[in-house]
Design a protein around this motif. Sequence first.
Motif, mmCIF file in Angstrom:
data_model
loop_
_atom_site.group_PDB
_atom_site.id
_atom_site.type_symbol
_atom_site.label_atom_id
_atom_site.label_comp_id
_atom_site.label_asym_id
_atom_site.label_seq_id
_atom_site.Cartn_x
_atom_site.Cartn_y
_atom_site.Cartn_z
ATOM 1 N N TRP A 164 19.582 -23.521 33.685
ATOM 2 C CA TRP A 164 20.686 -24.037 34.495
ATOM 3 C C TRP A 164 20.459 -23.736 35.970
ATOM 4 C CZ3 TRP A 164 26.352 -21.875 33.913
ATOM 5 C CH2 TRP A 164 27.206 -22.649 34.699
ATOM 6 N N ALA A 165 20.092 -22.481 36.258
ATOM 7 C CA ALA A 165 20.064 -22.031 37.644
ATOM 8 C C ALA A 165 18.739 -22.231 38.355
ATOM 9 C CB ALA A 165 20.430 -20.550 37.704
ATOM 10 N N SER B 31 25.388 -20.042 40.771
ATOM 11 C CA SER B 31 26.332 -20.977 40.159
ATOM 12 C C SER B 31 27.530 -21.247 41.055
ATOM 13 C CB SER B 31 26.802 -20.419 38.812
ATOM 14 O OG SER B 31 25.725 -20.200 37.941
ATOM 15 N N ARG C 200 30.248 -23.908 40.309
ATOM 16 C CA ARG C 200 30.935 -23.612 39.059
ATOM 17 C C ARG C 200 32.205 -22.807 39.322
ATOM 18 N NH1 ARG C 200 28.276 -27.025 35.547
ATOM 19 N NH2 ARG C 200 26.129 -27.121 36.283
#
Length: 323
Positions: free
Chosen positions: A225-226, A267, A278
């Motif tokens: 994801w990151a 995030s 996020r």
Amino acid sequence: MSALTLSPWQNLSGSATAPQATRLEDYDNHRNRALELVQIEIDFIPNQEFELDDDGGEDVVTSTLRQGNDSSQGDVDLPAHLRRLCDCALLTPEQERILFREMNFLKFRASVLRSRIDPDDVEATTMDAIESQLAQAQRIRDHLIKANMRLVISIVKKFVTPQQSFDDLLSEGVVTLMKAVEKFDFDRGFRFSTYAYRSIVRHVYRTVTLAAKEEASFTRDAEEWAFEDADTSSSSLMSDQIWSNLRELLASLLDRLDRRERFIIRSRYALGAHRKARTFQSLADKLGVSKERVRQLESRAVGKLQAFAVESKEDDLFTAAML
């Protein structure tokens, strides 16, 4: 004492007198108490001996519950609050069997009496007996739990991991012990510690194994994801080279944070591939902590980055921004 059978609608023509109002209030309280007892769940392990209505073990129960704590039973390596949990004297096989029998027998008798309750026609003495029996069963249950706390602690100490603290596992173990006390059949011919040991080990092992799997999944998903490559088609005010230089500098600062802090900063500030910040809640769900805890971790990480930036040389910042 005779049962209260007064109907709430009796003697209500005109204004009620004080004695009538008092009797109506007593009736309502009496009936509500009966209804509460009817709704209580009474779970027990049945046994043929209960039909004999034999109370031969009451003296042993009373003497066992009155026994003082034995401080020599505690583990000197444990903190004081945990040593106090372990200072209950160990039970002999006879004491253990009698306590389990009496606890379940009391629940059995309470259940029989409760099954005969008519909320509109029940004596207060009957309800007193039910409540007394359930209270004594609860005292025995509590003593059995405390007498076996050392078993829980000895098991939990073997399963502690960086992801699972002693306190977390102890909580899981105690809950399992409480359930085991409720489910143990004293007439099966083996000690409770054998039954409880298997139950606690199975549950704690599953807890640790599940946590390890979740940690591995989280690490894999977080990295994907990151750390995905940036979307080359996205527009930017900076040239690719400037962004690459600044990104390298930022990465060097982020590397000084711990893994969870890095994940939160990337995030929260859209440093991942999706270019979307996020929310605290989404990160809380991902990390398995509260939203407030994520907010605290972000604040701590930002403070660290600010300190790192102050420590960095100004030339590093100018060089990073140059082509």
